[in-house]
Scaffold this active site. Structure first.
Site, PDB file in Angstrom:
ATOM      1  N   LYS A  65       0.807  -1.223   0.000  1.00  0.00           N
ATOM      2  CA  LYS A  65       0.000   0.000   0.000  1.00  0.00           C
ATOM      3  C   LYS A  65       0.843   1.277   0.000  1.00  0.00           C
ATOM      4  O   LYS A  65       0.483   2.263  -0.647  1.00  0.00           O
ATOM      5  CB  LYS A  65      -0.957   0.002   1.193  1.00  0.00           C
ATOM      6  CG  LYS A  65      -2.110  -1.003   1.063  1.00  0.00           C
ATOM      7  CD  LYS A  65      -3.070  -0.898   2.235  1.00  0.00           C
ATOM      8  CE  LYS A  65      -4.229  -1.863   2.068  1.00  0.00           C
ATOM      9  NZ  LYS A  65      -5.185  -1.766   3.176  1.00  0.00           N
ATOM     10  N   ALA A 127      -1.844   0.942  15.237  1.00  0.00           N
ATOM     11  CA  ALA A 127      -1.204   2.044  14.508  1.00  0.00           C
ATOM     12  C   ALA A 127      -0.490   1.508  13.279  1.00  0.00           C
ATOM     13  O   ALA A 127       0.535   2.033  12.846  1.00  0.00           O
ATOM     14  CB  ALA A 127      -0.233   2.783  15.424  1.00  0.00           C
TER      15      ALA A 127
HETATM   16  P1  NDP Z   1      -0.242  -4.021  10.524  1.00  0.00           P
HETATM   17  O1  NDP Z   1       0.621  -5.237  10.524  1.00  0.00           O
HETATM   18  O2  NDP Z   1       0.154  -2.855   9.681  1.00  0.00           O
HETATM   19  O3  NDP Z   1      -0.407  -3.473  12.032  1.00  0.00           O
HETATM   20  C1  NDP Z   1      -0.629  -4.363  13.080  1.00  0.00           C
HETATM   21  C2  NDP Z   1      -1.046  -3.578  14.329  1.00  0.00           C
HETATM   22  O4  NDP Z   1      -1.527  -4.522  15.284  1.00  0.00           O
HETATM   23  C3  NDP Z   1       0.072  -2.799  14.999  1.00  0.00           C
HETATM   24  O5  NDP Z   1      -0.467  -1.614  15.521  1.00  0.00           O
HETATM   25  C4  NDP Z   1       0.512  -3.759  16.104  1.00  0.00           C
HETATM   26  O6  NDP Z   1       1.095  -3.093  17.212  1.00  0.00           O
HETATM   27  C5  NDP Z   1      -0.814  -4.329  16.519  1.00  0.00           C
HETATM   28  N1  NDP Z   1      -0.772  -5.628  17.188  1.00  0.00           N
HETATM   29  C6  NDP Z   1      -0.474  -6.837  16.658  1.00  0.00           C
HETATM   30  N2  NDP Z   1      -0.605  -7.809  17.565  1.00  0.00           N
HETATM   31  C7  NDP Z   1      -0.998  -7.202  18.721  1.00  0.00           C
HETATM   32  C8  NDP Z   1      -1.300  -7.677  20.041  1.00  0.00           C
HETATM   33  N3  NDP Z   1      -1.240  -8.977  20.349  1.00  0.00           N
HETATM   34  N4  NDP Z   1      -1.677  -6.779  20.973  1.00  0.00           N
HETATM   35  C9  NDP Z   1      -1.755  -5.462  20.676  1.00  0.00           C
HETATM   36  N5  NDP Z   1      -1.477  -4.958  19.451  1.00  0.00           N
HETATM   37  C10 NDP Z   1      -1.093  -5.822  18.487  1.00  0.00           C
HETATM   38  O7  NDP Z   1      -1.702  -4.547  10.123  1.00  0.00           O
HETATM   39  P2  NDP Z   1      -2.853  -3.696   9.408  1.00  0.00           P
HETATM   40  O8  NDP Z   1      -2.950  -2.382  10.083  1.00  0.00           O
HETATM   41  O9  NDP Z   1      -2.693  -3.729   7.941  1.00  0.00           O
HETATM   42  O10 NDP Z   1      -4.157  -4.601   9.715  1.00  0.00           O
HETATM   43  C11 NDP Z   1      -4.738  -4.653  11.012  1.00  0.00           C
HETATM   44  C12 NDP Z   1      -6.019  -5.488  10.960  1.00  0.00           C
HETATM   45  O11 NDP Z   1      -7.019  -4.832  10.207  1.00  0.00           O
HETATM   46  C13 NDP Z   1      -5.839  -6.872  10.344  1.00  0.00           C
HETATM   47  O12 NDP Z   1      -6.550  -7.808  11.134  1.00  0.00           O
HETATM   48  C14 NDP Z   1      -6.475  -6.729   8.975  1.00  0.00           C
HETATM   49  O13 NDP Z   1      -6.983  -7.971   8.513  1.00  0.00           O
HETATM   50  C15 NDP Z   1      -7.589  -5.745   9.270  1.00  0.00           C
HETATM   51  N6  NDP Z   1      -8.036  -4.979   8.088  1.00  0.00           N
HETATM   52  C16 NDP Z   1      -9.352  -5.090   7.712  1.00  0.00           C
HETATM   53  C17 NDP Z   1      -9.829  -4.388   6.643  1.00  0.00           C
HETATM   54  C18 NDP Z   1     -11.266  -4.534   6.259  1.00  0.00           C
HETATM   55  O14 NDP Z   1     -11.656  -4.071   5.173  1.00  0.00           O
HETATM   56  N7  NDP Z   1     -12.097  -5.106   7.103  1.00  0.00           N
HETATM   57  C19 NDP Z   1      -8.964  -3.486   5.846  1.00  0.00           C
HETATM   58  C20 NDP Z   1      -7.601  -3.418   6.333  1.00  0.00           C
HETATM   59  C21 NDP Z   1      -7.171  -4.158   7.409  1.00  0.00           C
HETATM   60  P3  NDP Z   1       2.677  -2.703  17.219  1.00  0.00           P
HETATM   61  O15 NDP Z   1       2.810  -1.453  16.420  1.00  0.00           O
HETATM   62  O16 NDP Z   1       2.980  -2.518  18.647  1.00  0.00           O
HETATM   63  O17 NDP Z   1       3.403  -3.896  16.610  1.00  0.00           O
END
Ligand code: NDP
Length: 280
Positions: A65, A127
């Site tokens: 993206k 984030a």
């Molecule tokens: P990223 O990998 O970019 O970000 C992951 C985020 O999750 C980070 O903020 C990370 O924190 C946090 N995280 C991961 N594991 C944990 C945990 N156990 N406890 C707390 N925080 C955690 O992923 P995306 O932002 O791309 O996607 C996030 C979600 O949104 C996914 O499940 C994806 O499938 C969903 N999504 C759904 C869409 C829809 O149309 N419904 C569209 C886009 C995404 P840290 O920074 O500390 O690592």
């Protein structure tokens, strides 16, 4: 036949071809929509090739993206605010980048869940790319307060400072947003708690104070799947009466991409219903 596709790595799980085929059928549009899975170092070359073959537009998913945003000749304000694009539109010899994730989320909450966001207190967990894409559209709904909280607090602060620097938001709306780590979330009920972390993928939940869920809270998990997600189970246990997963967001963001390409906004209810039935 106009040609469209979704590009990602991996991309085999994507439901976008099915969603766009249903939109095309319902609106009588002659178009094809396929999946393309380029090797990570060949993304830009794959986009150029698709264009040179006459492709009209692309959806972009992980992990491309940010690179899709960077290669475009022009970007919408909501893509600039996110620093990432999930939609590319090829017209007049140029590449335009948009990000429809945020409008998809807002439409699902406001229109499908019938939950107004104006003057509400919103907690956004995460984030990563998904959170980044929805902050400006959420603020545009004029909430009283938007708290962006992340396990790694610095990333939540970075989202807001980059949003401010993008020049796409007024001082008034910016003043309603704040950032913190998960441990610093105010333990008070929010009207809406949105899980934009990927924690549900591993069956985990972000560690949030129980008090964020109140007797009128909408808990929204961007993740979706068969049955209730771990985050929605947690929210329900702590008393949140309204629960929604991200399937509606998926369909609504697709509808906005379709609109960008075809200048027709497809009806989404029947498509959402079909996908929900298939998920079981
Ligand atoms: P990223 O990998 O970019 O970000 C992951 C985020 O999750 C980070 O903020 C990370 O924190 C946090 N995280 C991961 N594991 C944990 C945990 N156990 N406890 C707390 N925080 C955690 O992923 P995306 O932002 O791309 O996607 C996030 C979600 O949104 C996914 O499940 C994806 O499938 C969903 N999504 C759904 C869409 C829809 O149309 N419904 C569209 C886009 C995404 P840290 O920074 O500390 O690592």
């Amino acid at each position: 036949m106009d040609r469209y596709a979704v590009m990602g790595h991996p991309v085999s799980h994507s439901r976008s071809p099915q969603i766009h085929a249903l939109f095309a059928k319902a609106t009588g549009q002659l178009m094809t929509y396929e999946r393309i899975d380029p090797e990570p170092d060949r993304f830009e070359a794959a986009v150029a090739r698709f264009r040179s073959e006459g492709g009209k537009g692309l959806n972009i998913t992980l992990p491309f993206k940010e690179r899709a945003f960077a290669l475009a000749d022009g970007q919408t304000a909501r893509a600039r605010a996110a620093g990432a694009a999930n939609t590319l539109d090829f017209r007049e010899g140029q590449v335009f980048a948009d990000n429809t994730d945020g409008v998809g989320l807002v439409r699902d909450i406001v229109q499908n869940q019938r939950f107004m966001l104006q003057q509400k207190h919103i907690l956004l967990l995460g984030a990563g790319g998904a959170a980044r894409g929805v902050v400006l559209p959420l603020l545009a709904e004029q909430p009283a307060r938007l708290v962006v909280a992340n396990r790694t607090a610095a990333r939540a602060f970075a989202i807001l400072s980059e949003l401010k620097a993008s020049g796409t938001i007024t001082d008034d709306l910016m003043g309603r947003a704040e950032a913190c780590g998960l441990e610093d979330i105010p333990a008070e009920p929010f009207d809406v708690v949105i899980n934009a972390t990927s924690s549900s993928l591993t069956g985990a939940v972000p560690e949030v104070p129980q008090g964020v869920f109140g007797p009128r809270t909408l808990a929204y998990d961007m993740m979706y799947g068969r049955g209730q997600t771990p985050f929605l189970k947690l929210a329900q246990t702590h008393g949140a009466p309204y629960l929604a997963d991200g399937l509606g967001m998926l369909v609504e963001q697709a509808a906005e991409s379709f609109y960008l390409w075809r200048h027709l906004l497809p009806a989404t209810a029947a498509v959402l219903q079909q996908l929900r039935a298939e998920l079981g």
